[in-house]
Write a protein that holds these residues in place. Structure first.
Motif, PDB file in Angstrom:
ATOM      1  N   PHE A 110      12.481  -9.523 -43.651  1.00 32.27           N
ATOM      2  CA  PHE A 110      11.857  -8.339 -43.048  1.00 32.27           C
ATOM      3  C   PHE A 110      12.518  -8.011 -41.713  1.00 32.27           C
ATOM      4  O   PHE A 110      12.808  -6.852 -41.412  1.00 32.27           O
ATOM      5  CB  PHE A 110      10.343  -8.542 -42.863  1.00 32.27           C
ATOM      6  N   LYS A 117      12.179   0.450 -40.912  1.00 36.28           N
ATOM      7  CA  LYS A 117      10.842  -0.153 -40.724  1.00 36.28           C
ATOM      8  C   LYS A 117       9.917   0.720 -39.882  1.00 36.28           C
ATOM      9  O   LYS A 117       8.726   0.452 -39.808  1.00 36.28           O
ATOM     10  CB  LYS A 117      10.982  -1.522 -40.035  1.00 36.28           C
ATOM     11  N   TYR A 131       2.610  -3.333 -38.315  1.00 35.77           N
ATOM     12  CA  TYR A 131       3.900  -3.724 -37.727  1.00 35.77           C
ATOM     13  C   TYR A 131       3.878  -3.149 -36.327  1.00 35.77           C
ATOM     14  O   TYR A 131       3.735  -1.933 -36.154  1.00 35.77           O
ATOM     15  CB  TYR A 131       5.044  -3.150 -38.563  1.00 35.77           C
ATOM     16  N   HIS A 165      11.627  -4.652 -48.776  1.00 33.12           N
ATOM     17  CA  HIS A 165      11.566  -5.041 -47.364  1.00 33.12           C
ATOM     18  C   HIS A 165      10.917  -6.408 -47.162  1.00 33.12           C
ATOM     19  O   HIS A 165      11.118  -7.049 -46.136  1.00 33.12           O
ATOM     20  CB  HIS A 165      10.787  -3.987 -46.557  1.00 33.12           C
ATOM     21  N   LEU A 166      10.091  -6.826 -48.126  1.00 34.86           N
ATOM     22  CA  LEU A 166       9.427  -8.124 -48.011  1.00 34.86           C
ATOM     23  C   LEU A 166       9.280  -8.738 -49.413  1.00 34.86           C
ATOM     24  O   LEU A 166       8.584  -8.172 -50.251  1.00 34.86           O
ATOM     25  CB  LEU A 166       8.032  -7.956 -47.381  1.00 34.86           C
TER      26      LEU A 166
END
Ligand SMILES: O=C(O)CCC(=O)C(=O)O
Ligand SMILES: [Fe+2]
Length: 355
Positions: free
Chosen positions: A96, A104, A119, A157-158
């Motif tokens: 990430f 992001k 985030y 992304h994760l």
């Protein structure tokens, strides 16, 4: 007020030689003045779980009790979570972090409004006057394929499997640990697991990039966790400090495959002050990115938490008033870090008289 992650800031600064003014902490907090020698207790969970370890169980419970009274924290070895699952979680957090910041930004928030995925940077970047040198991704610790689309970052992304495997194994570990603590507090079997039935489990991936002036900035300010307990793994870079009444700020030297456990405020309340939540903070360094992954485990949001009746008697009056966990959390967020304010709002007159 911060409008972007630190990761974006350091990319913009390029040669980031001086610390921006909004990250400079007041001198009085003495960031690097941590005592050297002291080390937090290391517990071997196999002494509790293995029937072969004759005599080991009593010894384990004694050490656990001592660690919870004296430190409010300990490291655990032989905890049952396989190495590759720990490494999978570390890699997922790094994955990430390595996603370009521009990609992001769609997850980035500055408000603290209770949404499941956050985030963000600092503690509450909409209010913090001095900012922390930290970005963080907070998400539910496990999510089904259906839920994940709305409460986790996108798959690319994760890595989802790694996070889910880790979340599940940590939850199993926590169940065993809560049973051990139930025994060390001499509560009826199952007590703590029942208090934490339907428990709230949040995964906080903390990213502390290299900092131009680690003597003046802090990664995460002093606080105790509002939850019941927190389990931490990190990428081999130390930085977590715990406060001990005799040794002051102690830097944790994390054993490579151990799990670190911090006690939070809810266990202090349930144990009627026999165990205490530990004040802790994270310092930063000039060379290396530090990643820590904290699983914060609390009661269900709607649970009412109070000292266990078995731990209240004439000589040990109830130190805390009952509180619904959701209300405790709201108050904790409102008061912010660097206070023990949330606990103080529920202490009884008796506690105040004793202090
Ligand atoms: O970075 C660490 O080791 C501490 C993290 C922490 O205290 C938290 O997320 O509450
Ligand atoms: Fe914490």
């Amino acid at each position: 007020m911060a409008s972007k992650p630190i990761q974006a800031l350091i990319e913009q600064l390029q040669i980031h030689q001086s610390l921006p003014q909004e990250y400079v902490q007041p001198q009085k907090i003495q960031i690097q003045a941590a005592a050297g020698g002291a080390q937090i207790p290391v517990l071997d969970l196999s002494e509790f779980t293995s029937s072969a370890a004759a005599g080991g169980k009593e010894e384990f419970l004694r050490e656990l009790d001592q660690a919870c009274r004296e430190w409010g924290a300990f490291q655990v070895i032989n905890h049952g979570v396989p190495k590759d699952i720990l490494q999978g979680m570390r890699n997922a957090a790094k994955h990430f972090y390595d996603v370009p910041v521009e990609e992001k930004m769609k997850y980035f928030v500055t408000v603290f409004d209770g949404r499941p995925m956050r985030y963000s940077t600092s503690f509450d970047s909409s209010r913090d006057v001095i900012l922390e040198w930290k970005d963080v991704l907070r998400i539910p610790a496990e999510a089904s394929a259906l839920e994940a689309d709305s409460v986790w970052p996108a798959k690319e992304h994760l890595p989802r499997d790694a996070v889910n495997s880790y979340g599940g194994r940590i939850n199993d570990f926590v169940s065993v640990l809560l049973e051990a603590m139930t025994e060390s507090l001499e509560l009826p079997a199952g007590y703590l697991n029942e208090e934490l039935a339907g428990r709230e489990r949040i995964l906080a991936m903390n990213f502390y990039p290299p900092c131009p002036d680690p003597n003046q900035a802090i990664g995460l300010g002093a606080h105790s966790d509002a939850t019941a307990l927190t389990v931490i793994v990190q990428n081999q870079v130390n930085g977590l400090q715990l406060f001990h009444k005799d040794h002051q700020w102690v830097t944790v030297k994390m054993l490579p495959e151990a799990l670190l456990v911090n006690l939070g405020d809810q266990l202090q309340i349930i144990s009627n002050g026999r165990y205490h939540s530990v004040e802790h903070r994270a310092v930063v360094n000039k060379e290396k990115l530090r990643i820590s992954v904290a699983t914060l485990i609390g009661p269900a949001k709607s649970s009412s938490i109070a000292p266990a009746p078995q731990l209240v008697d004439k000589t040990h009056p109830a130190l805390y008033k009952p509180v619904v966990f959701k209300d405790y959390l709201l108050n904790y967020i409102k008061l912010g870090l660097n206070t023990r304010g949330a606990l103080q709002t529920i202490t009884t007159a008796k506690t105040e008289a004793q202090n």
